[in-house]
Enzyme design. Structure first.
Site, PDB file in Angstrom:
ATOM      1  N   LYS A  80       0.849  -1.201   0.000  1.00 38.25           N
ATOM      2  CA  LYS A  80       0.000   0.000   0.000  1.00 38.25           C
ATOM      3  C   LYS A  80       0.882   1.248   0.000  1.00 38.25           C
ATOM      4  O   LYS A  80       1.869   1.322   0.742  1.00 38.25           O
ATOM      5  CB  LYS A  80      -0.918  -0.022   1.221  1.00 38.25           C
ATOM      6  N   SER A 155      -9.837   2.177   2.576  1.00 36.10           N
ATOM      7  CA  SER A 155      -8.936   2.870   1.684  1.00 36.10           C
ATOM      8  C   SER A 155      -7.996   1.941   0.903  1.00 36.10           C
ATOM      9  O   SER A 155      -7.468   2.324  -0.130  1.00 36.10           O
ATOM     10  CB  SER A 155      -8.083   3.866   2.474  1.00 36.10           C
ATOM     11  N   SER A 179     -10.016  -0.164   6.755  1.00 38.76           N
ATOM     12  CA  SER A 179      -9.362  -0.045   5.444  1.00 38.76           C
ATOM     13  C   SER A 179      -8.644  -1.299   4.971  1.00 38.76           C
ATOM     14  O   SER A 179      -8.241  -1.378   3.809  1.00 38.76           O
ATOM     15  CB  SER A 179      -8.372   1.119   5.446  1.00 38.76           C
TER      16      SER A 179
END
Lengths: 497, 98
Positions: A80, A155, A179
């Site tokens: 990420k 997210s 997330s």
């Protein structure tokens, strides 16, 4: 080599150890897959093929030389874009950090490299991890591999989509309010938010420091456990890092015995507002847990009804403070430095240009909640709610080993459908947020497809603080039973890209 | 407790160093009002006797040994600076002209 991309991390690790394949072959298979499908999925913001192959070649060379390697050596991973990686772009999905290359590695990244896990690239995310759809990325949304017109969650939608699109067998996410878990739920993958403090936050670009936690994502519970073991552990660089030995999560995932395990069904997480197909698959999973010997009881956590409200005061407050550092002075974007504008004007222009609407909204909300006259009523009250939520968890775990709920109220919704309705977007995390407020560990794993839309449904397992191994015990057993019933993993049902 | 005015939003934007247009101020005033009205319910539930929790897993006195360790080099720290001069960050003027 199409076959390699569909293998689990465990299978790849075995093939690599036996010498049947090289780390380079595995990396090339995944890089080729990314080249083939990522124009449509857009899971990745940055792929550096040469850098990845250099790392893979180095691993192959050391393995040939007889070096003792870690269990995941040579297995590729999607990272990420909120974790700093030395010399590689780290944007957090924001224009504010476009072109920024960190001068150091996050501890999670350093552990991945120390374990010889091959990093394929950086994945897309909502800007500074604020959002539940990846649509708030300044670089355009990620598309759900199950249906490219739908959201992959957020997210960490890029990391989850990379797994579901067979672009990577492992991924790293970060979870502040869901997330990791909500993207896992809507893409048919597995994700774990470890206990707060289990995985170092050093080098994670902070959203809300008392809630943020990096964690492992994969396509199976066992793979997730293997990655968990690689990244968890004490870090002197993070003053909130827990200094304690952790049990073997992989062994927990393999135990597959639920006899006498007490599972609590949280009444407040799963009723009104939850899609019919989500409730149906969840009820079936509860019945399956019972048939496997678990003792399922209903528990009530009344304060959870206030969790979302408390979260949307605590998170913006912490974020408005954390994001104050993006002022255009030392790194990142700088706008309006023309010799006329003062430093304050340059900061204002830089931040207005660098932050997207959701980040701007939350910074102002936090500024409001922390401003004099409102502090006690909003931020102070929210912190008290946090205490009540912890007490509810304590009471529930006095009689239960784990708690369960649907991970997300709905399956993946269409891109664009909630973009200008923040409150409706915030409701996506109604079941995952209490876990972050209390610091517990949580997992989402796929339990089937909703009949009305054929999209994945996730089940959330919640363990007490430091009880992360219980997630893997229950998740591993449930997954094994589901796979036996289906005859395959859930992603075998996903349409070809 | 609902209804945040445009003037209030303008004040928040100033505090947060966000130079927003009038149109943006109106838009955020509307959205922030809805959100604040929704989250205000946190005031309903906890009595005065409930302590606040700022951190889920509190640790105290986390210190490392007081030993000098290498830090970021000047070169690394400045590598990504928007502007630099003489080995330092170069920033716009701090003080107002008279």
């Amino acid at each position: 080599m199409d076959d390699l991309i569909r293998r689990s991390a465990r299978e790849l690790a075995d093939l690599l150890q036996s010498g049947a394949v090289s780390a380079r072959e595995v990396a090339v298979a995944h890089l080729d897959r990314i080249a083939e499908v990522d124009e449509r999925v857009h899971a990745f913001l940055h792929v550096d093929r040469a850098h990845t192959l250099t790392q893979a070649d180095d691993i192959d060379a050391r393995r040939r030389a007889g070096e003792q390697m870690g269990p995941l050596a040579g297995v590729p991973l999607a990272l990420k874009d909120v974790l700093a990686m030395r010399g590689q772009p780290t944007t957090c999905g924001s224009k504010m950090l476009e072109g920024w290359r960190p001068p150091y590695n996050a501890t999670v990244v350093q552990r991945l490299l120390d374990n010889d896990i091959v990093i394929l690239g950086k994945t897309n995310m909502d800007e500074f991890a604020m959002g539940s759809s990846t649509e708030h990325s300044a670089y355009g949304p990620t598309h759900n591999p199950w249906d490219l017109t739908r959201i992959p969650g957020g997210s960490g939608g890029g990391s989850a989509a990379a797994l579901a699109a067979f672009e990577a067998p492992l991924a790293i996410g970060t979870d502040t309010g869901g997330s990791i878990r909500q993207p896992a739920a809507v893409t048919g993958t597995v994700g774990v938010k470890p206990t707060y403090g289990a995985v170092s936050r050093y080098g994670l670009v902070a959203l809300a420091s008392s809630l943020d936690q990096p964690g492992p994502c994969a396509r199976t519970v066992e793979d997730t456990a293997m990655l968990h073991m690689a990244i968890a552990g004490h870090d002197p660089k993070d003053s909130t890092s827990l200094d304690m030995p952790w049990p073997d999560m992989v062994a927990a995932a393999q135990r597959r015995d639920l006899a006498g395990v007490r599972v609590g069904l949280v009444r407040e997480l799963g009723g009104e507002g939850f899609q019919a197909g989500v409730r149906q698959r969840f009820d079936e999973a509860v019945a399956l847990l019972t048939s496997l010997g678990a003792d399922v009881v209903e528990v009530s956590c009344p304060s959870f009804d206030y969790a979302l409200a408390a979260y949307y005061l605590i998170l913006p407050s912490e974020c408005s403070s954390n994001l104050a550092k993006f002022d255009g002075m030392r790194y990142g974007l700088r706008v309006g430095d023309d010799g006329d504008h003062s430093v304050e004007q340059v900061m204002g222009l830089t931040r207005a240009a660098g932050f997207g609407p959701e980040v701007t909204r939350r910074i102002m909300l936090g500024t409001y909640a922390l401003s004099s006259g409102y502090y006690d009523a909003y931020y102070g009250s929210a912190q008290k709610v946090r205490t009540l939520i912890q007490r509810d968890f304590d009471a529930a775990f006095a009689t239960c080993d784990v708690l369960i709920s649907p991970t997300s109220p709905t399956t993946a919704f269409p891109l664009g459908s909630k973009l200008d309705d923040p409150l409706s977007m915030y409701l996506q995390d109604v079941a995952t947020i209490p876990v972050n407020l209390a610091g517990n560990a949580g997992m989402s794993l796929p339990i089937g497809l909703a009949p009305e839309d054929g999209l994945p449904v996730g089940l959330q397992i919640i363990a007490p603080i430091k009880g992360d191994a219980r997630l893997y015990e229950v998740g591993g057993a449930l997954e094994a039973a589901l796979h036996a019933a289906w005859g395959h993993g859930i992603l075998a049902e996903a349409p070809a890209l | 407790m609902s209804g945040i005015t445009r003037a209030e939003v303008a004040h928040l934007a100033k505090l947060a160093r966000l130079t927003l247009t009038d149109e943006q101020l109106d838009h955020y005033a509307e959205q922030l009002s809805v959100i604040i009205e929704s989250v205000a319910r946190v005031q309903e539930v906890a009595g005065a006797d409930v302590p606040a929790t700022s951190h889920p897993v509190p640790l105290v006195n986390v210190l490392r040994p007081d030993v000098v360790q290498p830090g970021l080099s000047n070169l690394d720290a400045l590598a990504m600076a928007p502007a630099q001069e003489d080995g330092r960050f170069r920033v716009p003027r701090i003080l107002d002209e008279e």
